[in-house]
Write a protein that holds these residues in place. Structure first.
Motif, short mmCIF file in Angstrom:
data_model
loop_
_atom_site.label_atom_id
_atom_site.label_comp_id
_atom_site.label_asym_id
_atom_site.label_seq_id
_atom_site.Cartn_x
_atom_site.Cartn_y
_atom_site.Cartn_z
N PHE A 57 6.18 10.03 -16.21
CA PHE A 57 7.07 10.23 -15.08
C PHE A 57 8.41 10.77 -15.56
N GLU A 58 9.07 11.53 -14.69
CA GLU A 58 10.42 11.97 -14.98
C GLU A 58 11.30 11.65 -13.77
N THR A 59 12.57 11.42 -14.06
CA THR A 59 13.51 11.07 -13.00
C THR A 59 13.85 12.31 -12.17
N ASN A 60 13.70 12.19 -10.86
CA ASN A 60 13.99 13.28 -9.94
C ASN A 60 14.77 12.74 -8.74
N LYS A 61 15.01 13.59 -7.79
CA LYS A 61 15.74 13.17 -6.61
C LYS A 61 14.96 12.10 -5.85
N LEU A 62 15.59 10.98 -5.60
CA LEU A 62 15.05 9.87 -4.80
C LEU A 62 13.84 9.19 -5.41
N ILE A 76 0.71 14.57 -6.71
CA ILE A 76 2.11 14.30 -6.98
C ILE A 76 2.31 12.80 -6.81
N LEU A 77 2.65 12.13 -7.90
CA LEU A 77 2.81 10.68 -7.89
C LEU A 77 4.29 10.34 -7.81
N SER A 87 12.19 3.33 1.49
CA SER A 87 11.09 4.09 0.90
C SER A 87 10.79 5.37 1.68
N GLY A 88 10.93 5.32 2.99
CA GLY A 88 10.60 6.48 3.83
C GLY A 88 11.44 7.69 3.53
N LYS A 89 12.68 7.47 3.11
CA LYS A 89 13.56 8.60 2.79
C LYS A 89 12.98 9.41 1.64
N ALA A 90 12.49 8.73 0.60
CA ALA A 90 11.90 9.41 -0.55
C ALA A 90 10.58 10.06 -0.18
N VAL A 91 9.75 9.36 0.58
CA VAL A 91 8.45 9.90 0.96
C VAL A 91 8.62 11.17 1.80
N LYS A 92 9.50 11.13 2.77
CA LYS A 92 9.72 12.29 3.62
C LYS A 92 10.25 13.48 2.81
N TYR A 93 11.18 13.21 1.90
CA TYR A 93 11.75 14.29 1.08
C TYR A 93 10.67 14.97 0.24
N TRP A 94 9.82 14.18 -0.42
CA TRP A 94 8.82 14.77 -1.31
C TRP A 94 7.66 15.40 -0.54
N MET A 95 7.36 14.89 0.64
CA MET A 95 6.37 15.58 1.48
C MET A 95 6.85 16.97 1.85
N THR A 96 8.12 17.05 2.20
CA THR A 96 8.70 18.34 2.59
C THR A 96 8.79 19.27 1.39
N GLU A 98 7.16 19.31 -1.48
CA GLU A 98 5.88 19.70 -2.06
C GLU A 98 4.89 20.23 -1.02
N LYS A 99 5.33 20.27 0.27
CA LYS A 99 4.48 20.78 1.36
C LYS A 99 3.14 20.04 1.42
N ILE A 100 3.25 18.73 1.53
CA ILE A 100 2.08 17.86 1.56
C ILE A 100 1.61 17.67 3.01
N ALA A 101 0.34 17.93 3.27
CA ALA A 101 -0.22 17.69 4.60
C ALA A 101 -0.15 16.19 4.91
N PRO A 102 0.16 15.82 6.16
CA PRO A 102 0.26 14.40 6.50
C PRO A 102 -0.98 13.59 6.11
N GLU A 103 -2.16 14.18 6.28
CA GLU A 103 -3.39 13.46 5.94
C GLU A 103 -3.60 13.33 4.43
N ASN A 104 -2.76 14.01 3.64
CA ASN A 104 -2.88 13.94 2.19
C ASN A 104 -1.84 13.02 1.56
N LEU A 105 -1.19 12.23 2.40
CA LEU A 105 -0.25 11.21 1.91
C LEU A 105 -1.00 9.88 1.73
N LEU A 106 -0.75 9.22 0.60
CA LEU A 106 -1.29 7.89 0.35
C LEU A 106 -0.15 6.99 -0.12
N VAL A 107 0.08 5.90 0.60
CA VAL A 107 1.14 4.95 0.26
C VAL A 107 0.50 3.67 -0.27
#
Length: 206
Positions: A57-62, A76-77, A87-96, A98-107
């Motif tokens: 892992f490397e340190t990135n935004k959020l 993308i882990l 937690s939602g702030k980070a999840v939303k940022y990285w979904m946007t 990395e252009k992750i489809a909603p159905e391809n998110l796993l929490v």
């Protein structure tokens, strides 16, 4: 929901096919004092994944992030650095990003309603009082997203839930942990390759 994802897939020609790209967010709190607590099982699973498959892992935004490729899929882990309640702030940022489809998110989250080590994959549901899931729901504007619930049990007296989830694993739990972590890694890989329904059929309650 529609407005958030409206321009998610305006991809360049060199982008990875968005349907073969997954965001796996393991929830937890940053800091050594939380490292071996029940509430940090999301971090623990992803750290075990990285050790087993020899990536880092490397340190990135959020959050801290890593990329893992397997059978034509890109994972993308994410370990959010926002603390659990945001937690939602980070999840939303990285979904946007990395252009992750909603159905391809796993929490990945802890669950006191399941016995220790029980794993259960769901495609939707309430936050169940979990502050990390609550913030993800608010940020994404939906309760429809995949969540991998890892049972931590409920061996606590009334009013002691916070102390329990922020407490460390027992010796007995630690003795069983490696096998449960290995099973968890296989679930994540199956989610990206076999699909959510097949993965639920194979792994739920095992």
């Amino acid at each position: 929901m529609k407005s958030f994802f409206k321009n998610l897939f305006s991809k360049d020609k060199d982008d990875i096919d968005p349907m073969k790209k997954f965001l796996v967010a393991g929830l937890g709190n940053i800091g050594n004092e939380y490292a071996n607590t029940r509430h940090n099982i999301g971090f623990k699973i992803l750290d075990f994944f990285a050790e087993r498959e020899a990536f880092s892992f490397e340190t990135n935004k959020l959050g801290a992030t890593a990329t893992y490729k397997f059978k034509g899929r890109t994972f993308i882990l994410l370990k959010p650095s926002t603390y659990m309640n945001l937690s939602g702030k980070a999840v939303k940022y990285w979904m946007t990003k990395e252009k992750i489809a909603p159905e391809n998110l796993l929490v990945i989250t802890d669950d006191i309603n399941l016995p220790f080590g029980t794993i259960r994959l769901k495609t939707k549901g309430s936050d169940g009082g979990h502050n990390g899931l609550k913030d993800i729901q608010q940020q994404l504007g939906t309760t429809v997203y995949n969540r991998f619930r890892f049972g931590v049990g409920a061996d606590f007296s009334k009013g002691k839930q916070v102390d329990y989830v922020l407490g460390e694993w027992s010796d007995e739990e630690n003795g069983k942990m490696k096998e449960r972590l290995e099973r968890s890694v296989e679930l994540i890989k199956s989610f990206g390759t076999a699909g959510v329904n097949n993965t639920m059929n194979t792994f739920n309650n095992t």
